[in-house]
Design a protein around this motif. Structure first.
Motif, PDB file in Angstrom:
ATOM      1  N   PRO A  52      -7.369  12.821  -8.326  1.00 20.76           N
ATOM      2  CA  PRO A  52      -6.612  11.589  -8.567  1.00 20.76           C
ATOM      3  C   PRO A  52      -6.083  10.956  -7.280  1.00 20.76           C
ATOM      4  O   PRO A  52      -5.784  11.636  -6.302  1.00 20.76           O
ATOM      5  CB  PRO A  52      -5.460  12.050  -9.460  1.00 20.76           C
ATOM      6  N   VAL A  53      -5.966   9.652  -7.307  1.00 21.76           N
ATOM      7  CA  VAL A  53      -5.439   8.902  -6.174  1.00 21.76           C
ATOM      8  C   VAL A  53      -3.952   9.237  -6.009  1.00 21.76           C
ATOM      9  O   VAL A  53      -3.207   9.234  -6.980  1.00 21.76           O
ATOM     10  CB  VAL A  53      -5.599   7.380  -6.426  1.00 21.76           C
ATOM     11  N   PRO A  54      -3.498   9.523  -4.790  1.00 16.69           N
ATOM     12  CA  PRO A  54      -2.063   9.750  -4.568  1.00 16.69           C
ATOM     13  C   PRO A  54      -1.260   8.495  -4.928  1.00 16.69           C
ATOM     14  O   PRO A  54      -1.716   7.367  -4.731  1.00 16.69           O
ATOM     15  CB  PRO A  54      -1.971  10.038  -3.071  1.00 16.69           C
ATOM     16  N   GLN A  55      -0.069   8.703  -5.467  1.00 13.44           N
ATOM     17  CA  GLN A  55       0.748   7.586  -5.947  1.00 13.44           C
ATOM     18  C   GLN A  55       1.000   6.543  -4.851  1.00 13.44           C
ATOM     19  O   GLN A  55       0.945   5.345  -5.113  1.00 13.44           O
ATOM     20  CB  GLN A  55       2.075   8.108  -6.484  1.00 13.44           C
ATOM     21  N   GLU A  56       1.265   6.943  -3.653  1.00 18.44           N
ATOM     22  CA  GLU A  56       1.525   5.984  -2.574  1.00 18.44           C
ATOM     23  C   GLU A  56       0.274   5.143  -2.269  1.00 18.44           C
ATOM     24  O   GLU A  56       0.368   3.961  -1.967  1.00 18.44           O
ATOM     25  CB  GLU A  56       2.005   6.693  -1.311  1.00 18.44           C
ATOM     26  N   ALA A  57      -0.898   5.756  -2.367  1.00 17.03           N
ATOM     27  CA  ALA A  57      -2.139   5.015  -2.136  1.00 17.03           C
ATOM     28  C   ALA A  57      -2.367   3.982  -3.239  1.00 17.03           C
ATOM     29  O   ALA A  57      -2.861   2.887  -2.973  1.00 17.03           O
ATOM     30  CB  ALA A  57      -3.323   5.971  -2.054  1.00 17.03           C
ATOM     31  N   ILE A  58      -1.993   4.325  -4.472  1.00 20.37           N
ATOM     32  CA  ILE A  58      -2.111   3.362  -5.575  1.00 20.37           C
ATOM     33  C   ILE A  58      -1.207   2.163  -5.296  1.00 20.37           C
ATOM     34  O   ILE A  58      -1.622   1.017  -5.438  1.00 20.37           O
ATOM     35  CB  ILE A  58      -1.722   4.006  -6.920  1.00 20.37           C
ATOM     36  N   ARG A  59       0.008   2.447  -4.898  1.00 20.77           N
ATOM     37  CA  ARG A  59       0.958   1.359  -4.619  1.00 20.77           C
ATOM     38  C   ARG A  59       0.425   0.445  -3.510  1.00 20.77           C
ATOM     39  O   ARG A  59       0.451  -0.775  -3.623  1.00 20.77           O
ATOM     40  CB  ARG A  59       2.313   1.930  -4.217  1.00 20.77           C
ATOM     41  N   GLU A  60      -0.074   1.039  -2.449  1.00 19.86           N
ATOM     42  CA  GLU A  60      -0.604   0.234  -1.345  1.00 19.86           C
ATOM     43  C   GLU A  60      -1.822  -0.561  -1.789  1.00 19.86           C
ATOM     44  O   GLU A  60      -1.975  -1.726  -1.432  1.00 19.86           O
ATOM     45  CB  GLU A  60      -0.969   1.135  -0.169  1.00 19.86           C
ATOM     46  N   PHE A  61      -2.709   0.052  -2.592  1.00 18.33           N
ATOM     47  CA  PHE A  61      -3.901  -0.634  -3.081  1.00 18.33           C
ATOM     48  C   PHE A  61      -3.525  -1.840  -3.927  1.00 18.33           C
ATOM     49  O   PHE A  61      -4.089  -2.918  -3.785  1.00 18.33           O
ATOM     50  CB  PHE A  61      -4.759   0.331  -3.891  1.00 18.33           C
ATOM     51  N   LEU A  62      -2.557  -1.648  -4.811  1.00 18.92           N
ATOM     52  CA  LEU A  62      -2.187  -2.710  -5.742  1.00 18.92           C
ATOM     53  C   LEU A  62      -1.280  -3.763  -5.134  1.00 18.92           C
ATOM     54  O   LEU A  62      -1.400  -4.942  -5.433  1.00 18.92           O
ATOM     55  CB  LEU A  62      -1.497  -2.113  -6.973  1.00 18.92           C
ATOM     56  N   LEU A  63      -0.377  -3.353  -4.289  1.00 20.09           N
ATOM     57  CA  LEU A  63       0.650  -4.265  -3.816  1.00 20.09           C
ATOM     58  C   LEU A  63       0.609  -4.549  -2.323  1.00 20.09           C
ATOM     59  O   LEU A  63       1.304  -5.436  -1.853  1.00 20.09           O
ATOM     60  CB  LEU A  63       2.040  -3.710  -4.178  1.00 20.09           C
ATOM     61  N   GLY A  64      -0.165  -3.798  -1.581  1.00 23.30           N
ATOM     62  CA  GLY A  64      -0.169  -3.954  -0.131  1.00 23.30           C
ATOM     63  C   GLY A  64       1.140  -3.447   0.453  1.00 23.30           C
ATOM     64  O   GLY A  64       1.869  -2.695  -0.182  1.00 23.30           O
ATOM     65  N   GLN A  65       1.447  -3.842   1.641  1.00 29.35           N
ATOM     66  CA  GLN A  65       2.707  -3.453   2.273  1.00 29.35           C
ATOM     67  C   GLN A  65       3.808  -4.346   1.724  1.00 29.35           C
ATOM     68  O   GLN A  65       3.922  -5.507   2.086  1.00 29.35           O
ATOM     69  CB  GLN A  65       2.600  -3.588   3.802  1.00 29.35           C
ATOM     70  N   VAL A  66       4.622  -3.798   0.844  1.00 32.90           N
ATOM     71  CA  VAL A  66       5.663  -4.566   0.187  1.00 32.90           C
ATOM     72  C   VAL A  66       7.018  -4.129   0.713  1.00 32.90           C
ATOM     73  O   VAL A  66       7.360  -2.953   0.686  1.00 32.90           O
ATOM     74  CB  VAL A  66       5.619  -4.362  -1.344  1.00 32.90           C
TER      75      VAL A  66
END
Length: 85
Positions: A52-66
């Motif tokens: 599974p994709v690490p949670q932080e990588a999912i966040r970056e993939f979906l939202l970029g640097q927020v």
């Protein structure tokens, strides 16, 4: 979508693809998933398929640097896959 490209990600396998259209990104993802699974099965490494994709990588993939919390609508598309006998 980023610029003139769409990205797609398989959360269960940590496999991604991109394309000029949503359909192109999704078709590329299906091909990438099939290639990934086929390779691991042929190598006898079935136990390594799920990663599974690490949670932080999912966040970056979906939202970029927020810098601040923003809410974004995320659409999931089921991917069906079956082995040929």
């Amino acid at each position: 979508k980023e610029g003139n490209q769409y990205a797609s990600l398989c959360l269960e396998l940590d496999v991604a693809s991109c394309g000029k259209t949503k359909e192109g990104a999704f078709d590329g993802l299906k091909a990438a998933v099939e290639t990934y699974i086929t390779y691991l099965v042929e190598e006898g490494r079935e136990s390594e398929i799920s990663r599974p994709v690490p949670q932080e990588a999912i966040r970056e993939f979906l939202l970029g640097q927020v810098e601040e919390r923003k809410f974004t609508t995320v659409y999931a598309m089921p991917l069906e896959f079956s082995y040929a006998s």
